[in-house]
Design a protein around this motif. Structure first.
Motif, PDB file in Angstrom:
ATOM      1  N   ALA A   1       0.829  -1.206   0.000  1.00 52.43           N
ATOM      2  CA  ALA A   1       0.000   0.000   0.000  1.00 52.43           C
ATOM      3  C   ALA A   1       0.863   1.255   0.000  1.00 52.43           C
ATOM      4  O   ALA A   1       0.555   2.239  -0.689  1.00 52.43           O
ATOM      5  CB  ALA A   1      -0.931  -0.008   1.221  1.00 52.43           C
ATOM      6  N   ILE A   2       1.939   1.225   0.768  1.00 49.28           N
ATOM      7  CA  ILE A   2       2.857   2.367   0.796  1.00 49.28           C
ATOM      8  C   ILE A   2       3.486   2.567  -0.585  1.00 49.28           C
ATOM      9  O   ILE A   2       3.722   3.696  -1.018  1.00 49.28           O
ATOM     10  CB  ILE A   2       3.938   2.176   1.879  1.00 49.28           C
TER      11      ILE A   2
ATOM     12  N   ILE B   1     -10.730 -13.233   3.949  1.00 41.03           N
ATOM     13  CA  ILE B   1     -10.401 -12.373   5.094  1.00 41.03           C
ATOM     14  C   ILE B   1      -9.156 -11.556   4.772  1.00 41.03           C
ATOM     15  O   ILE B   1      -9.109 -10.336   4.975  1.00 41.03           O
ATOM     16  CB  ILE B   1     -10.178 -13.220   6.362  1.00 41.03           C
ATOM     17  N   VAL B   2      -8.169 -12.240   4.252  1.00 42.09           N
ATOM     18  CA  VAL B   2      -6.911 -11.591   3.882  1.00 42.09           C
ATOM     19  C   VAL B   2      -7.128 -10.618   2.727  1.00 42.09           C
ATOM     20  O   VAL B   2      -6.667  -9.472   2.758  1.00 42.09           O
ATOM     21  CB  VAL B   2      -5.854 -12.649   3.497  1.00 42.09           C
ATOM     22  N   ALA B   3      -7.821 -11.086   1.692  1.00 39.86           N
ATOM     23  CA  ALA B   3      -8.034 -10.261   0.502  1.00 39.86           C
ATOM     24  C   ALA B   3      -8.764  -8.963   0.851  1.00 39.86           C
ATOM     25  O   ALA B   3      -8.403  -7.878   0.363  1.00 39.86           O
ATOM     26  CB  ALA B   3      -8.824 -11.040  -0.543  1.00 39.86           C
ATOM     27  N   ALA B   4      -9.777  -9.056   1.694  1.00 37.16           N
ATOM     28  CA  ALA B   4     -10.559  -7.868   2.069  1.00 37.16           C
ATOM     29  C   ALA B   4      -9.715  -6.860   2.838  1.00 37.16           C
ATOM     30  O   ALA B   4      -9.760  -5.648   2.566  1.00 37.16           O
ATOM     31  CB  ALA B   4     -11.767  -8.289   2.905  1.00 37.16           C
ATOM     32  N   SER B   5      -8.934  -7.355   3.789  1.00 35.55           N
ATOM     33  CA  SER B   5      -8.136  -6.442   4.617  1.00 35.55           C
ATOM     34  C   SER B   5      -7.006  -5.791   3.815  1.00 35.55           C
ATOM     35  O   SER B   5      -6.734  -4.595   3.967  1.00 35.55           O
ATOM     36  CB  SER B   5      -7.567  -7.187   5.826  1.00 35.55           C
ATOM     37  N   VAL B   6      -6.349  -6.559   2.960  1.00 38.03           N
ATOM     38  CA  VAL B   6      -5.270  -6.002   2.131  1.00 38.03           C
ATOM     39  C   VAL B   6      -5.831  -4.987   1.145  1.00 38.03           C
ATOM     40  O   VAL B   6      -5.260  -3.904   0.946  1.00 38.03           O
ATOM     41  CB  VAL B   6      -4.520  -7.124   1.384  1.00 38.03           C
ATOM     42  N   PHE B   7      -6.964  -5.321   0.526  1.00 33.70           N
ATOM     43  CA  PHE B   7      -7.593  -4.398  -0.422  1.00 33.70           C
ATOM     44  C   PHE B   7      -7.935  -3.080   0.258  1.00 33.70           C
ATOM     45  O   PHE B   7      -7.644  -1.987  -0.271  1.00 33.70           O
ATOM     46  CB  PHE B   7      -8.860  -5.019  -1.014  1.00 33.70           C
TER      47      PHE B   7
ATOM     48  N   VAL C   1      -6.536   0.658  -0.796  1.00 35.02           N
ATOM     49  CA  VAL C   1      -7.423   1.671  -1.369  1.00 35.02           C
ATOM     50  C   VAL C   1      -7.638   2.844  -0.410  1.00 35.02           C
ATOM     51  O   VAL C   1      -7.671   4.007  -0.834  1.00 35.02           O
ATOM     52  CB  VAL C   1      -8.774   1.044  -1.796  1.00 35.02           C
ATOM     53  N   MET C   2      -7.728   2.571   0.900  1.00 32.97           N
ATOM     54  CA  MET C   2      -7.959   3.658   1.851  1.00 32.97           C
ATOM     55  C   MET C   2      -6.697   4.464   2.112  1.00 32.97           C
ATOM     56  O   MET C   2      -6.780   5.664   2.403  1.00 32.97           O
ATOM     57  CB  MET C   2      -8.525   3.107   3.161  1.00 32.97           C
ATOM     58  N   MET C   3      -5.535   3.850   2.007  1.00 38.16           N
ATOM     59  CA  MET C   3      -4.298   4.598   2.180  1.00 38.16           C
ATOM     60  C   MET C   3      -4.146   5.641   1.068  1.00 38.16           C
ATOM     61  O   MET C   3      -3.738   6.777   1.316  1.00 38.16           O
ATOM     62  CB  MET C   3      -3.083   3.666   2.189  1.00 38.16           C
TER      63      MET C   3
ATOM     64  N   LEU D   1      -6.748   6.808  -1.024  1.00 38.66           N
ATOM     65  CA  LEU D   1      -7.871   7.734  -1.100  1.00 38.66           C
ATOM     66  C   LEU D   1      -7.953   8.683   0.090  1.00 38.66           C
ATOM     67  O   LEU D   1      -8.475   9.797  -0.040  1.00 38.66           O
ATOM     68  CB  LEU D   1      -9.189   6.952  -1.242  1.00 38.66           C
ATOM     69  N   THR D   2      -7.480   8.264   1.259  1.00 35.60           N
ATOM     70  CA  THR D   2      -7.474   9.161   2.422  1.00 35.60           C
ATOM     71  C   THR D   2      -6.189   9.962   2.513  1.00 35.60           C
ATOM     72  O   THR D   2      -6.067  10.846   3.358  1.00 35.60           O
ATOM     73  CB  THR D   2      -7.652   8.379   3.737  1.00 35.60           C
ATOM     74  N   TYR D   3      -5.228   9.648   1.631  1.00 36.80           N
ATOM     75  CA  TYR D   3      -3.928  10.348   1.614  1.00 36.80           C
ATOM     76  C   TYR D   3      -3.225  10.217   2.966  1.00 36.80           C
ATOM     77  O   TYR D   3      -2.598  11.141   3.460  1.00 36.80           O
ATOM     78  CB  TYR D   3      -4.145  11.831   1.276  1.00 36.80           C
ATOM     79  N   SER D   4      -3.358   9.031   3.566  1.00 40.32           N
ATOM     80  CA  SER D   4      -2.813   8.836   4.912  1.00 40.32           C
ATOM     81  C   SER D   4      -2.369   7.391   5.103  1.00 40.32           C
ATOM     82  O   SER D   4      -3.167   6.463   4.928  1.00 40.32           O
ATOM     83  CB  SER D   4      -3.864   9.197   5.960  1.00 40.32           C
ATOM     84  N   ILE D   5      -1.120   7.208   5.457  1.00 41.98           N
ATOM     85  CA  ILE D   5      -0.598   5.866   5.705  1.00 41.98           C
ATOM     86  C   ILE D   5      -1.214   5.268   6.965  1.00 41.98           C
ATOM     87  O   ILE D   5      -1.606   4.101   6.987  1.00 41.98           O
ATOM     88  CB  ILE D   5       0.941   5.901   5.817  1.00 41.98           C
ATOM     89  N   SER D   6      -1.332   6.063   8.020  1.00 41.92           N
ATOM     90  CA  SER D   6      -1.870   5.531   9.276  1.00 41.92           C
ATOM     91  C   SER D   6      -3.346   5.155   9.135  1.00 41.92           C
ATOM     92  O   SER D   6      -3.794   4.159   9.713  1.00 41.92           O
ATOM     93  CB  SER D   6      -1.683   6.537  10.418  1.00 41.92           C
ATOM     94  N   LEU D   7      -4.122   5.930   8.355  1.00 44.24           N
ATOM     95  CA  LEU D   7      -5.523   5.573   8.149  1.00 44.24           C
ATOM     96  C   LEU D   7      -5.638   4.280   7.346  1.00 44.24           C
ATOM     97  O   LEU D   7      -6.516   3.451   7.595  1.00 44.24           O
ATOM     98  CB  LEU D   7      -6.265   6.704   7.429  1.00 44.24           C
ATOM     99  N   GLY D   8      -4.752   4.092   6.382  1.00 45.21           N
ATOM    100  CA  GLY D   8      -4.754   2.849   5.616  1.00 45.21           C
ATOM    101  C   GLY D   8      -4.469   1.650   6.502  1.00 45.21           C
ATOM    102  O   GLY D   8      -5.130   0.604   6.400  1.00 45.21           O
ATOM    103  N   ILE D   9      -3.493   1.793   7.393  1.00 45.23           N
ATOM    104  CA  ILE D   9      -3.168   0.719   8.338  1.00 45.23           C
ATOM    105  C   ILE D   9      -4.365   0.436   9.245  1.00 45.23           C
ATOM    106  O   ILE D   9      -4.714  -0.715   9.510  1.00 45.23           O
ATOM    107  CB  ILE D   9      -1.926   1.098   9.169  1.00 45.23           C
ATOM    108  N   ALA D  10      -5.001   1.510   9.723  1.00 46.28           N
ATOM    109  CA  ALA D  10      -6.153   1.356  10.622  1.00 46.28           C
ATOM    110  C   ALA D  10      -7.276   0.579   9.940  1.00 46.28           C
ATOM    111  O   ALA D  10      -7.841  -0.358  10.522  1.00 46.28           O
ATOM    112  CB  ALA D  10      -6.647   2.733  11.063  1.00 46.28           C
TER     113      ALA D  10
END
Length: 445
Positions: free
Chosen positions: A138-139, A384-390, A394-396, A398-407
């Motif tokens: 994601a990074i 489970i894995v596919a959903a969390s990785v996706f 995508v959220m990292m 679209l939110t322009y934030s590494i920490s939000l993507g991790i969350a």
């Protein structure tokens, strides 16, 4: 004396080989000298100060690695960690760069404690492998997005939020040329392809400017009046000390900063050092890299030095594989790399004048491509894995934030595990992090 200290004969190398390997590693990593000031400059830091901090911190960290761990590994401000520093901690969370440096300083001390105490294995076992891989990839996507945005290839749009900019605009066209050149060099296995790509793109940019194409655009490269001159900008030195006053004013904010920094640093460093240690042949009978704890120690100290001098987290670079591939097997390789980083401060005006956002775009895109390659190891058949990785990826972006993507990745992993009846497989550490992330997502900091 060098033979006795670095054990050239025992490792099957010699002085000449180690020096050449050190030069090779430096050239493979040197792009950070141009990229880091651009990224940290977006956070309000003076680019001349960032350049000086990057060069000196990298040099000192490499020398420490060579003397303490005797690993042929180069260190510099980490790609991804500098993006986390600027776009999440400073711009996303609203912290000053001084506060962000203070957070880097404390996180590096925490990483040092983890290394000394032997907690590394316990932490490694607590986090699911697929989440680690997903976050790293994601990074990579995020870095590529930053490069494309900075060059104007991706621009804002009132209707669709983002769209493609005009490729005929000088900065965008120069960045596109740079991506193509660097990609060709990398596919052809040209040594130091990223750095060479930067140089060639910068030269093309200067030619564009000289011919009047893009002249006056601040993003276009321009040769400064003084091409070679030392630029000892110490304005960032000990800036972290000024940030301590604000650091503890918002404890939830502090927790999220430290967790993000330690998390990304820990897994990035662990994966890099273990891979490089194996490439060097430093493997014992149990398949573990010999002396890797000293390498972790050197990495942690490097992060502390970097914060004091004024840059984001310093960490081991996978590009060190280039020098190792050329025969580097001892700490002298790292020391030579460090010396070259320190000498590079004499070329500050040249680098800062030439390495603008369109020029560094190619480096960000290529590094992003390399980072997403680890997705091939993700267990995609597991929903489970596919959903969390996706969601992490995508959220990292679209939110322009590494920490939000991790969350998002952790929360989705926990919810999906509950739905799949596998909640018992998650340790208490995972659930503690999920609780913190839920609070972060719903209530902010």
């Amino acid at each position: 004396m060098l033979d006795n200290f670095f054990k050239f004969s025992e490792n099957g190398t010699d002085l000449k080989t180690e020096i050449i390997a050190g030069i090779t590693t430096f050239l493979a990593m040197a792009y950070i000298l141009g990229v880091n000031p651009v990224i940290l400059g977006d956070g309000g830091m003076p680019v001349t100060g960032v350049f000086f901090a990057t060069a000196v911190a990298s040099g000192v960290a490499c020398i420490i690695m060579g003397l303490v761990a005797k690993y042929p590994v180069g260190l510099a401000p980490g790609m991804g960690l500098n993006a986390l520093f600027t776009y999440t901690i400073i711009l996303g969370m609203g912290n000053t760069w001084e506060t962000a440096l203070a957070a880097v300083f404390i996180s590096s001390i925490i990483f040092l404690i983890i290394t000394i105490s032997g907690l590394r294995e316990a932490i490694l076992n607590a986090i699911p492998l697929d989440l680690k891989l997903g976050i790293g990839a994601a990074i990579g996507f995020f870095l590529a997005f930053l490069g494309l945005k900075g060059a104007g290839i991706i621009v804002a749009d009132p209707s669709t939020f983002v769209t493609m900019g005009s490729l005929m605009a000088p900065p965008a066209l120069l960045a596109l040329i740079g991506i193509i050149i660097t990609l060709i060099l990398y596919v052809k296995d040209v040594p130091a392809s990223v750095f060479i790509g930067l140089i060639v793109t910068a030269i093309i940019g200067v030619i564009f400017t000289a011919l009047g194409f893009g002249a006056g655009d601040i993003l276009m490269p321009a040769i400064p009046a003084e091409i070679v001159s030392a630029n000892f900008d110490l304005s960032l030195f000990a800036g972290f000390a000024r940030g301590f006053g604000q650091l503890f004013s918002n404890i939830p904010n502090l927790i999220m900063m430290l967790f993000s920094l330690v998390f990304v640093t820990f897994f990035d460093t662990t994966g890099t050092l273990m891979a490089l240690g194996r490439q060097c042949g430093f493997i014992d009978e149990e398949g573990q890299a010999v002396g890797i704890e000293k390498a972790f120690l050197a990495d942690a100290v490097g992060g502390i030095v970097g914060a004091i001098l004024g840059t984001s987290t310093v960490t081991a670079y996978v590009e060190s594989a280039a020098g190792i591939g050329n025969g580097g097997k001892t700490g002298l390789t790292a020391i030579v790399t460090g010396i070259l980083f320190i000498l590079s401060i004499f070329f500050a005006p040249l680098v800062l004048g030439l390495f603008t956002s369109p020029v560094t775009c190619a480096a960000l895109v290529i590094v992003g491509i390399l980072m997403i390659a680890q997705l091939k190891e993700v267990e995609w058949d597991n929903l489970i894995v596919a959903a969390s990785v996706f969601m992490t990826i995508v959220m990292m972006i679209l939110t322009y934030s590494i920490s939000l993507g991790i969350a998002w990745g952790f929360v989705v992993y926990a919810v999906a595990s509950l739905a799949g009846g596998k909640a018992k497989e998650l340790g208490w550490g995972i659930w503690l992090m999920v609780i913190v992330f839920v609070i972060y997502l719903f209530f902010g900091l």
